[in-house]
Design a protein around this motif. Structure first.
Motif, PDB file in Angstrom:
ATOM      1  N   ASN A 156      -4.808   3.744   1.199  1.00  0.00           N
ATOM      2  CA  ASN A 156      -4.685   2.591   0.569  1.00  0.00           C
ATOM      3  C   ASN A 156      -5.256   0.578   1.409  1.00  0.00           C
ATOM      4  OD1 ASN A 156      -4.568   3.938  -1.792  1.00  0.00           O
ATOM      5  ND2 ASN A 156      -2.163   4.457  -1.123  1.00  0.00           N
ATOM      6  N   ALA A 157      -4.334   1.105   2.663  1.00  0.00           N
ATOM      7  CA  ALA A 157      -4.343  -0.665   3.149  1.00  0.00           C
ATOM      8  C   ALA A 157      -5.446  -0.765   3.205  1.00  0.00           C
ATOM      9  CB  ALA A 157      -3.118   0.174   3.967  1.00  0.00           C
ATOM     10  N   LEU A 203       0.012  -9.042  -7.653  1.00  0.00           N
ATOM     11  CA  LEU A 203       0.388  -7.441  -6.654  1.00  0.00           C
ATOM     12  C   LEU A 203      -1.149  -7.191  -6.615  1.00  0.00           C
ATOM     13  CD1 LEU A 203       4.420  -7.520  -7.382  1.00  0.00           C
ATOM     14  CD2 LEU A 203       3.087  -8.375  -5.247  1.00  0.00           C
ATOM     15  N   ILE A 204      -0.994  -6.299  -5.309  1.00  0.00           N
ATOM     16  CA  ILE A 204      -1.881  -5.327  -5.249  1.00  0.00           C
ATOM     17  C   ILE A 204      -0.965  -3.506  -4.883  1.00  0.00           C
ATOM     18  CG2 ILE A 204      -4.137  -4.078  -3.916  1.00  0.00           C
ATOM     19  CD1 ILE A 204      -5.278  -6.906  -4.232  1.00  0.00           C
ATOM     20  N   PRO A 223       0.313  -1.200   0.269  1.00  0.00           N
ATOM     21  CA  PRO A 223       0.605  -0.259   0.005  1.00  0.00           C
ATOM     22  C   PRO A 223       0.647   0.993  -0.393  1.00  0.00           C
ATOM     23  CG  PRO A 223       0.378  -0.642   2.258  1.00  0.00           C
ATOM     24  CD  PRO A 223       0.609  -1.629   1.325  1.00  0.00           C
ATOM     25  N   GLY A 224       1.769   1.279  -0.157  1.00  0.00           N
ATOM     26  CA  GLY A 224       3.131   2.431  -0.015  1.00  0.00           C
ATOM     27  C   GLY A 224       4.032   2.637   0.812  1.00  0.00           C
ATOM     28  N   SER A 225       4.574   3.954   1.161  1.00  0.00           N
ATOM     29  CA  SER A 225       5.898   3.633   2.366  1.00  0.00           C
ATOM     30  C   SER A 225       5.615   5.036   2.455  1.00  0.00           C
ATOM     31  CB  SER A 225       6.835   3.809   1.447  1.00  0.00           C
ATOM     32  OG  SER A 225       8.188   4.472   0.786  1.00  0.00           O
ATOM     33  N   ARG A 226       4.725   5.923   2.510  1.00  0.00           N
ATOM     34  CA  ARG A 226       4.147   6.652   3.377  1.00  0.00           C
ATOM     35  C   ARG A 226       3.078   7.098   4.244  1.00  0.00           C
ATOM     36  NH1 ARG A 226       4.307   8.825  -2.026  1.00  0.00           N
ATOM     37  NH2 ARG A 226       6.216   9.998  -3.107  1.00  0.00           N
TER      38      ARG A 226
END
Length: 376
Positions: free
Chosen positions: A202-203, A264-265, A192-195
């Motif tokens: 997103n998560a 992957l999502i 879902p991203g690193s920020r």
């Protein structure tokens, strides 16, 4: 050889670490100071502030921390001018680095920007800021130097260091063994991203999509690699989605998850290019604050946001953005990959072509460009 460096996000830290490895082949006693995460620090960077201070995304987040970031940039600039490294390399993070580079360049310190800002995708007016900030730009993609040259900006195509570092044939079996997965298990990675803002937006939707996939494919495993400092936020998102027990969390290990997964999502960003280099089918999803979304839509020049699609000039993989990014849509698009081995095989061929185009011996090319700039 002492360099100044700043990388404010996980993707920039990864690129910076690989760059440091390569530069050290030319300058074995290389050292660096500035701001960076664990990868750069492992290569010897003396990080004066935590890299997480720079990990903001979008106009809304930036406005919330604008004054502290301005103060940090001023203090960092003061320290760099006192230290007088041979050159400064700003790694991505253009909103922070370009202003810093402008000040350093005006003070006579050679400046390099590593990763051309996406002026070909949006915010083309930023080219003026690049010209004022950077003596040289190291470009990841082959079409960028000619674009910069139109504005009188010196640039070199150095390729993508991950294309050199990652094998053409992804280590699927080794990754599955390292993660304790059986060969026949169906595995979907959630990235879902690193920020913090990316995790917030997103998560939960990614995890809810994963639950739908498990309902359609009993026994399907969900893996989510967590960026440093974000485990608590991820756990909150999974609980909100009713998926706390459905998803296995891993601290880091995103490359192993990519290599091991059947699909992957994934949030839009540099990670999508990493996933393409791992030859993984993916569904790109992304949400952001409404104001950010409205501004981004107005400034976008292309119909794609995912790097694999931008580089291919077509929709190789689905993109579900903002209101279109629902758990149902994410799950449906992922099931299409799981149910179509022939389409996955065609995608592997396209991603292999992309991988070969981006292989450039980045370390040698970057060291050559820096050496030419410094006469060293």
């Amino acid at each position: 050889m002492k360099l100044g460096m700043v990388a404010g996000e996980a993707s920039g830290d990864l690129l910076g670490g690989l760059l440091m490895q390569g530069l050290r082949t030319r300058w074995p006693a290389l050292s660096a100071v500035g701001i960076g995460g664990p990868r750069l620090q492992a290569e010897g960077l003396d990080s004066w502030w935590p890299a997480e201070r720079l990990a903001v995304h979008g106009f809304v987040d930036a406005l919330k921390v604008y004054l502290p970031l301005v103060k940090l940039r001023r203090e960092l600039g003061d320290r760099l001018l006192d230290a007088r490294p041979a050159a400064f390399i700003g790694i991505d993070a253009p909103d922070f680095n370009l202003g810093l580079e402008t000040r350093l360049k005006q003070a006579g310190l050679p400046t390099v920007h590593f990763v051309c800002p996406s002026i070909w995708a949006w915010r083309g007016g930023r080219v003026k800021a690049i010209a004022a900030a950077a003596d040289h730009v190291l470009c990841l993609f082959p079409f960028e130097p000619a674009l910069l040259a139109k504005s009188g900006i010196a640039a070199s195509y150095v390729g993508h260091p991950l294309a050199d570092a990652l094998p053409l044939d992804p280590p699927r079996a080794a990754a599955r063994a390292a993660l304790g997965l059986a060969e026949g298990e169906i595995v979907v990675g959630l990235l879902p991203g690193s920020r913090r803002s990316e995790v917030r937006f997103n998560a939960a939707a990614f995890a809810a999509a994963g639950r739908r996939l498990q309902a359609a494919r009993p026994g399907l495993k969900l893996l989510l690699p967590v960026a440093p400092g974000l485990r608590g936020l991820v756990e909150e998102a999974l609980a909100a989605a009713g998926a706390a027990d459905a998803v296995q969390l891993l601290d880091g290990r995103s490359h192993e998850v990519m290599a091991a997964s059947d699909s992957l999502i994934i949030a839009s960003g540099t990670a999508t290019l990493e996933a393409a280099l791992f030859k993984r089918p993916m569904v790109i999803g992304y949400r952001m604050a409404s104001l950010n979304w409205a501004l981004m839509k107005r400034m976008a020049y292309q119909p794609w946001v995912g790097l694999p699609n931008i580089l291919a000039g077509e929709f190789l993989v689905p993109e579900l953005l903002q209101h279109a990014m629902t758990p149902e849509a994410l799950a449906t698009a992922t099931l299409r990959w799981l149910d179509d081995p022939a389409a996955c095989a065609r995608l592997v061929e396209r991603f292999t072509e992309l991988h070969l185009r981006l292989r450039r011996d980045t370390a040698r090319a970057a060291a050559g460009a820096l050496g030419a700039l410094l006469g060293a």
